[in-house]
Design a protein around this motif. Structure first.
Motif, short mmCIF file in Angstrom:
data_model
loop_
_atom_site.label_atom_id
_atom_site.label_comp_id
_atom_site.label_asym_id
_atom_site.label_seq_id
_atom_site.Cartn_x
_atom_site.Cartn_y
_atom_site.Cartn_z
N TRP A 201 -1.63 12.45 5.01
CA TRP A 201 -0.94 11.58 5.96
C TRP A 201 -1.72 11.55 7.26
CZ3 TRP A 201 3.83 8.87 5.80
CH2 TRP A 201 4.51 8.95 4.58
N VAL A 202 -1.64 10.40 7.94
CA VAL A 202 -2.23 10.22 9.26
C VAL A 202 -1.09 9.97 10.24
CG1 VAL A 202 -3.73 8.78 10.68
CG2 VAL A 202 -4.31 9.23 8.28
N ILE A 203 -1.05 10.73 11.34
CA ILE A 203 -0.07 10.49 12.38
C ILE A 203 -0.80 10.20 13.68
CG2 ILE A 203 0.20 13.00 12.77
CD1 ILE A 203 3.07 12.36 13.77
N GLU A 204 -0.41 9.11 14.36
CA GLU A 204 -1.02 8.72 15.62
C GLU A 204 0.04 8.70 16.70
OE1 GLU A 204 -4.83 6.30 13.97
OE2 GLU A 204 -3.09 5.07 14.50
N LEU A 217 5.59 8.23 21.67
CA LEU A 217 5.55 7.26 20.59
C LEU A 217 4.65 7.77 19.48
CD1 LEU A 217 5.03 4.05 22.77
CD2 LEU A 217 7.19 4.94 21.89
N TRP A 218 5.04 7.56 18.25
CA TRP A 218 4.20 7.99 17.13
C TRP A 218 4.46 7.15 15.90
CZ3 TRP A 218 6.36 9.84 12.55
CH2 TRP A 218 7.71 10.23 12.61
N VAL A 219 3.44 7.04 15.09
CA VAL A 219 3.50 6.33 13.81
C VAL A 219 2.68 7.13 12.82
CG1 VAL A 219 2.82 4.24 12.57
CG2 VAL A 219 3.76 4.04 14.86
N ALA A 220 3.13 7.19 11.58
CA ALA A 220 2.39 7.91 10.53
C ALA A 220 2.30 7.04 9.29
CB ALA A 220 3.09 9.23 10.19
N ASP A 246 5.68 4.47 2.68
CA ASP A 246 4.45 5.18 3.02
C ASP A 246 4.20 5.21 4.52
OD1 ASP A 246 3.88 5.75 0.36
OD2 ASP A 246 2.79 3.87 0.08
N GLN A 247 5.24 4.89 5.32
CA GLN A 247 5.13 4.97 6.77
C GLN A 247 6.32 5.71 7.36
OE1 GLN A 247 4.64 0.88 8.17
NE2 GLN A 247 2.44 1.20 8.38
N LEU A 248 6.07 6.41 8.44
CA LEU A 248 7.10 7.05 9.24
C LEU A 248 6.80 6.71 10.70
CD1 LEU A 248 6.98 10.59 7.57
CD2 LEU A 248 8.75 8.86 7.19
N TYR A 249 7.83 6.74 11.55
CA TYR A 249 7.59 6.44 12.96
C TYR A 249 8.76 6.95 13.79
CZ TYR A 249 10.13 2.32 11.23
OH TYR A 249 11.02 1.49 10.59
#
Length: 606
Positions: A201-204, A217-220, A246-249
């Motif tokens: 997973w990538v989290i920004e 703020l974050w999105v994965a 396939d996304q989390l935020y």
């Protein structure tokens, strides 16, 4: 523990906090990171890679060049975990004259009963349960300073806490996201990768748009199995779609962006990159060229162009399926790149000098400062291409997780000090409880030949004297040592699994530790031997064979002599006339003339 956590002088005055806030503009990392999922790798391994590239005089004071092993610990009921300010959480200006190595306590969170063992340095790398992590810094439109009780987390502490507490990638993303929402986020935008043996997973993340808001703020996004993700100092997640499994935020992502004027439902789907960032990190192509390079190397069939219209290009997908599955040595090679064979090849041209040196000192316009905003773009005096293997690299690694092996054996941190192109990746097992001392010591401000960083950094710098001649010797030794490590790991895997299956977990831990420590020692010793050979062979402009005692003085190549005006040197007494002769080229030829020959006759001959 890490230096910033170990200090006791953490209760600073309000003045210190103000200074820390001001320093946010002086230092940062400029890294490249990737994830290779099991379906994209030759042996089904998960790989996460990270180069820790720091720019600026005061980028890190100590823990950027050394590796820290943090053992597992039990904690008393009611214990608290301190959260410290990271002085490297801001965007750096190359050559900045201010910096800080002071720690500042920003707050506490509840401690858990047990924390896992893990490897860390500037950021967390891998824990005992094969949870892997990588990082890169990104520019965000809003980068707020820390505030105790309001904004206490930067990505470095978040990565460590995830490795302390989690065993799975999605679990780590959810924990990091909840900590950002509960305790707030400060500093630059950041990309973190979390991967376990099965998924990545990538989290920004970035600060809230409203300075009065204490959250973040974050999105994965999950990396599809069979694909490879790469990031290089620019947010890589684009369209955020509610309901996408396939996304989390963050729970209030859409409302906060709408309130802050960064996005409206009328704009269509939310583009995370456009909403919170202007894109590129330091200058056009600083980030995107590295993303293109790795994607193009792995999937040339995509015919990706290195040229784009803007920072917001959609030319490079979030992840790509490689044309051929990637093995371990190929994963290493992704970090060993100066754009060789492309239009941006740093080993060629005048800037590479006579001997193909791919490294560039920072130019006056290479600083990591904002060069664009909502209305304007700064056109600077120039810029150097930013390679994947940069001369200011502190360390790099490729962390490997293998689902078919027990955690202590399956997880390996392949750690390489100093510059990626000339380093040697040493294996550190997840189940080891110690590492070679050489990897745990070192300070950029003091040369120490006993430290792994200075051992490797010296060779890179020495090679710059005659890079084209030395690099083949360096790469041959590098290849031999890494091949030896891979063979040793295969042998050790079998022995350790046998011990674990027999119920001897302690024996397996001793074996894994002994191999980790002894192999690290052996690699450093071998590099010391190589250093001595290179010094003797390439001193004083000569090439000396220590075995045959043959000495060669190759000098400079003819093209370099021509480019540097060798042909206008004092080879005649009429030096002023010689220098006034236009278009004179170096030919390498010698002619004889009478001593009283006029210059006009000499000029015709040369």
């Amino acid at each position: 523990m890490r230096r910033r956590i170990a200090r006791t002088d953490v209760l600073r005055s309000g003045i210190c906090l103000l200074v820390a806030f001001l320093l946010l503009s002086t230092n940062a990392a400029a890294c490249t990171t990737f994830a290779i999922t099991p379906g994209a790798s030759e042996d089904g391994s998960m790989y996460v890679g990270h180069t820790n590239d720091g720019v600026g005089k005061y980028w890190r004071q100590i823990d950027d060049i050394s590796l820290i092993y943090v053992p597992a610990r039990d904690h008393d009921p009611g214990a608290k975990r301190p959260v410290f300010y990271d002085p490297n959480s801001g965007s750096d200006a190359a050559g900045g004259k201010k910096g800080s190595n002071a720690s500042l306590l920003l707050g506490y969170i509840d401690q858990v009963p047990h924390t896992y063992a893990y490897y860390t340095s500037a950021y967390g790398m891998m824990n005992e349960h094969q949870l892997l992590s990588g990082e890169c810094t990104d520019y965000a439109k809003v980068e707020l300073g820390p505030e105790p009780g309001k904004r206490i987390f930067y990505s470095s502490e978040l990565a460590d806490i995830a490795l302390e507490r989690c065993t799975k990638a999605r679990e780590a993303v959810e924990l990091v996201g909840s900590l950002i929402e509960t305790y707030g986020y400060y500093g630059t935008g950041e990309t973190l990768i979390f991967a376990d043996p099965e998924e990545a997973w990538v989290i920004e993340m970035c600060s809230s748009l409203d300075p009065e808001d204490g959250g973040g703020l974050w999105v994965a996004q999950k990396v599809p199995d069979g694909e490879v993700f790469v990031a290089a100092n620019e947010f890589r997640i684009r369209e955020v779609v509610p309901g996408n499994p396939d996304q989390l935020y963050s729970s209030d992502l859409f409302s906060k962006l709408e309130e802050g004027g960064a996005w409206s439902p009328a704009d269509g789907p939310l583009d995370w990159l456009e909403a919170v960032s202007y894109g590129e990190y330091a200058h056009p192509y600083y980030s995107l060229m590295r993303v293109w390079r790795i994607q193009d190397r792995l999937a040339p069939s995509l015919n990706l162009s290195p040229y784009v219209e803007s920072s917001y290009t959609g030319a490079y997908p979030f992840s790509i399926r490689p044309d051929e599955k990637v093995n371990l040595t190929e994963a290493f090679s992704l970090f060993r790149d100066h754009y060789e064979g492309t239009d941006f090849d740093l080993t060629t041209g005048t800037a590479a000098g006579p001997f193909g040196n791919p490294y560039r000192y920072l130019g006056p316009d290479d600083a990591h400062s904002d060069f664009q905003n909502a209305s304007y773009q700064q056109i600077r005096g120039g810029a150097n291409p930013r390679p994947v293997s940069a001369v200011f690299c502190s360390y790099s690694y490729v962390a490997q997780a293998r689902s078919h092996l027990p955690d202590p054996v399956g997880g390996i941190l392949w750690f390489g000090p100093a510059v990626a192109y000339e380093t040697v990746y040493a294996p550190l097992y997840a189940g080891a409880t110690n590492v070679s001392t050489a990897y745990t010591i070192g300070d950029r401000l003091q040369y120490d030949p006993d430290s792994a960083y200075w051992t490797f950094d010296f060779v890179t710098n020495w090679a710059m004297l005659r890079y084209d001649a030395m690099i083949d010797t360096i790469l041959a030794e590098q290849s031999a040592l890494e091949a030896g490590s891979i063979a040793l790991v295969q042998e050790t895997d079998s022995k350790a699994v046998t011990l674990i299956d027999a119920g001897d977990a302690e024996g397996a831990a001793r074996l894994l530790t002994n191999v980790t420590v002894s192999r690290g020692d052996a690699i450093v010793d071998a590099w010391h031997d190589l250093t001595g050979t290179l010094i003797v062979t390439y001193s004083n402009g000569l090439i000396t064979d220590p075995e045959t005692e043959a000495v060669d003085e190759p000098g400079y190549p003819a093209w370099w002599l021509n480019e540097t005006g060798y042909q206008y040197g004092p080879r005649v007494y009429e030096l002023e006339d010689l220098r006034d002769t236009p278009g004179l080229n170096y030919t390498g030829k010698t002619v004889w003339v009478p001593k009283n020959a006029p210059f006009a006759e000499i000029r015709d001959l040369i």
